[in-house]
Design an enzyme around this catalytic site. Structure first.
Site, mmCIF file in Angstrom:
data_model
loop_
_atom_site.group_PDB
_atom_site.id
_atom_site.type_symbol
_atom_site.label_atom_id
_atom_site.label_comp_id
_atom_site.label_asym_id
_atom_site.label_seq_id
_atom_site.Cartn_x
_atom_site.Cartn_y
_atom_site.Cartn_z
ATOM 1 N N GLY A 1 8.248 -9.218 -82.377
ATOM 2 C CA GLY A 1 8.440 -7.812 -82.884
ATOM 3 C C GLY A 1 10.094 -7.608 -83.286
ATOM 4 O O GLY A 1 10.361 -8.448 -83.774
ATOM 5 N N SER A 2 10.378 -6.423 -83.009
ATOM 6 C CA SER A 2 11.563 -6.003 -83.691
ATOM 7 C C SER A 2 12.834 -6.737 -83.437
ATOM 8 O O SER A 2 14.029 -6.950 -84.147
ATOM 9 C CB SER A 2 11.867 -4.511 -83.220
ATOM 10 O OG SER A 2 10.881 -3.851 -83.359
ATOM 11 N N THR A 3 12.765 -7.767 -82.240
ATOM 12 C CA THR A 3 13.760 -8.607 -81.941
ATOM 13 C C THR A 3 14.185 -9.647 -83.280
ATOM 14 O O THR A 3 15.195 -9.900 -83.356
ATOM 15 C CB THR A 3 13.407 -9.346 -80.852
ATOM 16 O OG1 THR A 3 12.991 -8.592 -79.709
ATOM 17 C CG2 THR A 3 14.419 -10.462 -80.200
ATOM 18 N N LYS B 1 14.223 -8.486 -86.012
ATOM 19 C CA LYS B 1 14.898 -7.832 -87.226
ATOM 20 C C LYS B 1 16.312 -8.152 -86.896
ATOM 21 O O LYS B 1 17.171 -8.297 -88.173
ATOM 22 C CB LYS B 1 14.663 -6.509 -86.729
ATOM 23 C CG LYS B 1 13.466 -5.533 -87.401
ATOM 24 C CD LYS B 1 13.342 -4.216 -86.840
ATOM 25 C CE LYS B 1 12.000 -3.869 -87.198
ATOM 26 N NZ LYS B 1 11.490 -2.607 -86.367
#
Lengths: 579, 384
Positions: free
Chosen positions: A296-298, A300
């Site tokens: 997920g956003s990790t 990013k």
């Protein structure tokens, strides 16, 4: 008897001749004949005695079956293993030598006597079962594994033939399930089956056992990087969190970003290595090395670092997030949609999918792929633990894949692998392979591979801290430790579609953000929304507060000095890097 | 030193007796005591006797046995025949008596109490029987008109019948075998030898089908899983455990398990404690006695002495071969004692008697003496 018989020949009648002929044949020299036949008898006897002697020699040359059996029995004893200790010398696994009672039923003379005396000495033995075992014709039977030294003495004094003791090494894990996924476990014959135990066997311990050299208890203990205190605290917090958020599983990692050492690793539910059968349960696998997940956003953080490191974008760059990004039939939306043009730090703190997708698209598929490869996210990551899995990389990596991977979907990696990547972003740009063994910073420097510029690393520290001060990671701020963090929430794939309700949340925190030493990753599998979390089940509402309580507990153990009244990231980090 | 100048019965004996065979027999007797020391205490313990009961008894019997051995070896062939006849008749009477008043041991009546001592008359019968048969076969050449062959056959059938009534299958078989070999050595036509083998096979077949335990033993040998092979398995294991040099005196465990460790399985016990090397020495001693005696008998010019010495050697040899072969699982289990080694008073005395005769018959005898005794049948057309 001695009457003169000189005229015998004359008196020989036809009858006598017939008898003579009948028995001996007509014309024969019977003396010569009987000599030949005695000669034949001699030959036959020599042959028969020869056969007997040959048989004896054959028996002498066959190895004694009992010696062979004894050999294997000794093997059990010789499989001593080195102790496994944590970084402070606490014992995580050790051998305990215990005598075990066995019998050789063939050599038992009086079964009744043996049963009577043995049951008197060891009351736990069942008389009927014992009688049955001793009456069998087997060469070797265990009567009781692990008896007390007092019982051993008593039985020894009974002087029963055919009853003996073997000293066995039993592996003991004094901390039960606390360090289970790191240490792994052994089987009944003390052979490593998982974790560090298995790694030990792979490193030649098994060969030593085969050669019979690993018998002494003076083998050098294996010193792990794990800190039992941190491990314990982490496990306790995760157990509580799993219960609180009713998650299927909870996992956590604490690593030293400067050395790559794993300080603590917990994947709950775990198992007790003293009872290895539990390890067969699929739900008890180690999710941090054996499982692969969309982070997920990790992810990013990786995309943003790539953008900054390319030199084509700076902290002042802006990205249009007014409209959802349409790509083919896909529409990419922001969870915390701002519907405006965002600066790069804002993309990070608002966790804008559109923003990172644009960054990745700007640099192109090949650049993206090469960067992730460099960060070790596309190959199987191997540590000492034998359990590892290949990341799930799209077979045909087109622009759409780059778009989704930019915000952490469409590429599944082992969490420990992601942690290695994030660690490299904050430690000055060096990719250090993680280890479960104690490692000094000097050794780490030799292994480290520069992957991003130190300035990029500096900017990433700033962004992570900023995210706690102003963004989605605000619930992870622990006063005094200057935490920097990134949330990550991914939707789990159920029947080939992303589910809106089944989430996998993770939270990556580094501390202190101005010069990180430790990285903490917390992962919750399907946490449920609570009233307290206002119905949200995303990372910032569950994984983040768990991380905060973990940090509050472990930071003092790790020797971190709390610093108060520190200026915001903009002043502390950016100004320093500008100098 | 024994002088050759003075001619006394002893000096004559000393210079003519086969001293090497005598030495071998002495070695076996000594070995018997040593091995019994190892093998018999556990058996005695099981029977609730003094641990050295069997050793003491064996040693006690050894003294009369040696006297019998040496005494018999002084006898001349003619004396031997007479003594044999007496002993044969006496044994026969006692065998008949055992059938009625003998003590039943393990389902057979073989033992009888004579003056408070338990004896097994069939043991004494064997050497005497061999002598008589050898004499009869020898006579066939000297006195063709005498129906010696038929007499020998009649004797065999009589003895076999009595032994089967006991019943004692092992002794019966041994007697029949020795008779057959003597018959063969006497120079009978091959057809007869083949015919007798056929009859023996039929007899064995009958035994197989009528005597249940014989059938069981043979089946067990061919297919060990068909029954209890405990004794044999244990014996074989003891050879492997012993290996070349054994586990050391007193270190054996097999003797504690085998019921007949002091008798039928003393060879296995010897292997476990003293090693296969010692077993090979024993085999060599037996082989030496048998082969040397047969070789000397072969040269003997007197048919009776030739047959009698061969017969005794073969009796002795067969008994040793059967016992060792059973121990080594080469043939089906058959109760047979190992000469001079196994425990047994009757067996020891009978062996001493038999071997004494063997020594007497293999003595070097002056040709003149021989010729004198043969003068009367030179005319029968037989010359050497």
């Amino acid at each position: 008897m001695h009457a003169p018989r000189g005229d015998a020949m004359d008196e020989t009648t036809w009858r006598q001749r017939a008898v003579e002929g009948l028995f001996h044949g007509r014309i024969t020299d019977r003396v010569a004949k009987s000599r030949v036949r005695i000669g034949m008898a001699i030959a036959v006897f020599i042959l028969v005695y020869g056969v007997i002697a040959t048989r004896l020699v054959m028996f002498a040359l066959i190895p004694d079956p009992q010696v062979v059996r004894r050999g294997t029995a000794q093997d059990r004893v010789s499989t001593a293993r080195p102790d496994i200790i944590d970084r402070n010398g606490e014992i995580l696994a050790t051998d305990v030598r215990t005598p075990s009672l066995f019998a050789e039923p063939r050599r038992i003379i009086d079964v009744d006597e043996a049963v009577e005396l043995l049951t008197a000495a060891v009351p736990e033995l069942d008389a009927n079962e014992l009688r049955e075992r001793l009456s069998s014709r087997r060469g070797f039977v265990w009567l009781k594994r692990e008896i007390s030294p007092a019982q051993q003495r008593e039985i020894h004094r009974l002087g029963l033939p055919g009853v003996g003791f073997l000293t066995e090494n039993k592996r003991i894990y004094p901390n039960g399930p606390v360090v289970s996924h790191v240490t792994g476990h052994v089987n009944i014959d003390n052979q490593g089956m998982a974790g560090i135990e298995r790694w030990l066997d792979g490193r030649g311990l098994a060969d030593l056992h085969t050669a019979g050299f690993a018998t002494d208890r003076l083998q050098k203990p294996v010193e792990l990087s794990v800190d039992l205190r941190v491990q314990y605290a982490l496990r306790e917090e995760l157990t509580a969190a799993r219960e609180k958020y009713k998650a299927i599983a909870a996992a956590g990692l604490v690593t030293n970003v400067r050395t790559g050492e794993v300080i603590a690793m917990v994947s709950e539910p775990d198992y007790d290595p003293n009872d290895p059968r539990q390890a067969l349960d699929k739900s008890r696998i180690n999710r941090l090395t054996t499982g692969v997940f969309e982070m997920g956003s990790t992810f990013k953080a990786l995309t943003v670092a790539m953008a900054l490191d390319s030199g084509k974008m700076t902290l002042a760059s802006t990205f249009d997030a007014r409209q959802p990004l349409h790509y083919g039939k896909f529409e990419i939306n922001d969870y915390h949609a701002q519907k405006r043009v965002l600066t790069l730090p804002e993309v990070f703190t608002y966790s804008s999918n559109i923003g990172v997708a644009r960054m990745a698209l700007t640099l192109g598929v090949d650049h993206h792929k090469a960067f992730l490869k460099k960060m070790g996210q596309l190959d199987r990551m191997r540590s000492e633990l034998p359990e590892s899995t290949d990341p799930l990389v799209p077979k045909h990596w087109g622009e759409i894949n780059t778009v989704t991977i930019a915000y952490g979907h469409g590429l599944s990696v082992a969490p420990l692998q992601a942690v290695m990547g994030i660690g490299a972003l904050v430690n000055g740009g060096k990719l250090i392979p993680p280890t479960f063994l104690k490692r000094s910073e000097m050794e780490a420097v030799l292994l480290a591979k520069p992957v991003v510029k130190p300035e990029t690393s500096e900017k990433m520290r700033y962004l992570l801290r900023l995210n706690v001060e102003k963004g989605t990671g605000s619930r992870a701020d622990v006063t005094g430790y200057y935490v920097g963090a990134k949330t990550g929430t991914s939707e789990k794939v159920v029947n080939g579609h992303y589910s809106k309700t089944k989430l996998l949340t993770n939270f990556t925190a580094v501390m202190p953000a101005d010069n990180p030493r430790y990285l903490v990753l917390i992962m919750l599998d399907e946490p449920q929304p609570l009233a307290e979390t206002k119905g949200y089940a995303t990372s910032g509402w569950n994984a983040a507060p768990v991380t905060a309580s973990v940090i509050a507990r472990i930071a003092p153990m790790l020797g971190m000095t709390p610093r108060f009244d520190l200026p915001p990231a903009e002043r502390l980090i950016l100004v320093k890097s500008a100098q | 030193m024994v002088s050759r100048v003075e001619r006394t019965p002893f000096t004559t004996w000393w210079w003519t007796v086969d001293k090497l065979t005598l030495a071998a027999i002495g070695a076996l007797m000594l070995g018997g005591i040593v091995l019994l020391l190892a093998a018999s205490p556990p058996v005695a313990g099981r029977l609730g006797l003094d641990p050295f009961h069997f050793v003491n008894r064996h040693a006690l019997y050894l003294i009369p046995a040696m006297l019998v051995l040496l005494g018999t070896s002084f006898l001349s062939p003619r004396q031997i025949r007479r003594v044999a006849l007496m002993i044969f008749l006496a044994s026969l009477i006692f065998i008949v008596l055992t059938l009625f008043i003998g003590a039943e041991v393990k389902g057979a009546r073989r033992w009888i109490a004579v003056l408070g001592v338990h004896v097994q008359p069939s043991e004494f019968l064997k050497p005497a029987f061999v002598i008589l048969i050898a004499w009869l076969f020898g006579e066939t050449a000297r006195r063709p008109e005498m129906p010696a062959n038929f007499a020998a056959l009649a004797l065999l059938i009589l003895v076999m019948t009595l032994l089967m009534l006991q019943p004692d299958f092992g002794q019966t078989m041994l007697i029949a075998l020795v008779w057959g070999v003597l018959f063969f050595l006497a120079g009978m036509r091959l057809v007869w030898a083949i015919g007798l083998t056929g009859i023996a096979s039929i007899g064995l077949a009958i035994a197989y089908f009528t005597v249940p335990h014989v059938a069981r033993r043979i089946r067990r040998f061919i297919d060990p899983s068909s029954g209890d092979t405990f004794q044999i398995d244990t014996a074989v294991e003891s050879f492997m455990r012993g290996s070349w040099f054994g586990r050391g005196p007193g270190e054996g465990t097999v003797k504690r398990i085998l019921p007949d460790s002091h008798a039928d399985f003393v060879f296995a016990v010897a292997a476990e404690e003293f090693g296969i090397a010692l077993c090979l020495v024993l085999v060599a001693l037996f082989a030496f006695i048998v082969v040397r005696t047969l070789a000397r008998a072969m040269r003997n010019e007197d048919p009776f002495s030739r047959f009698a010495a061969s017969g005794l050697a073969i009796l002795f040899g067969m008994q040793s071969v059967i016992n060792m072969a059973v121990n080594l699982h080469l043939i089906p289990a058959k109760g047979m004692t190992l000469p001079f080694i196994s425990y047994g008073g009757s067996s020891l005395l009978s062996l001493a008697y038999g071997m004494g005769m063997l020594l007497a018959l293999t003595r070097e005898r002056p040709r003149a003496e021989l010729l004198a005794s043969r003068r009367d049948f030179v005319a029968a057309g037989i010359s050497s």
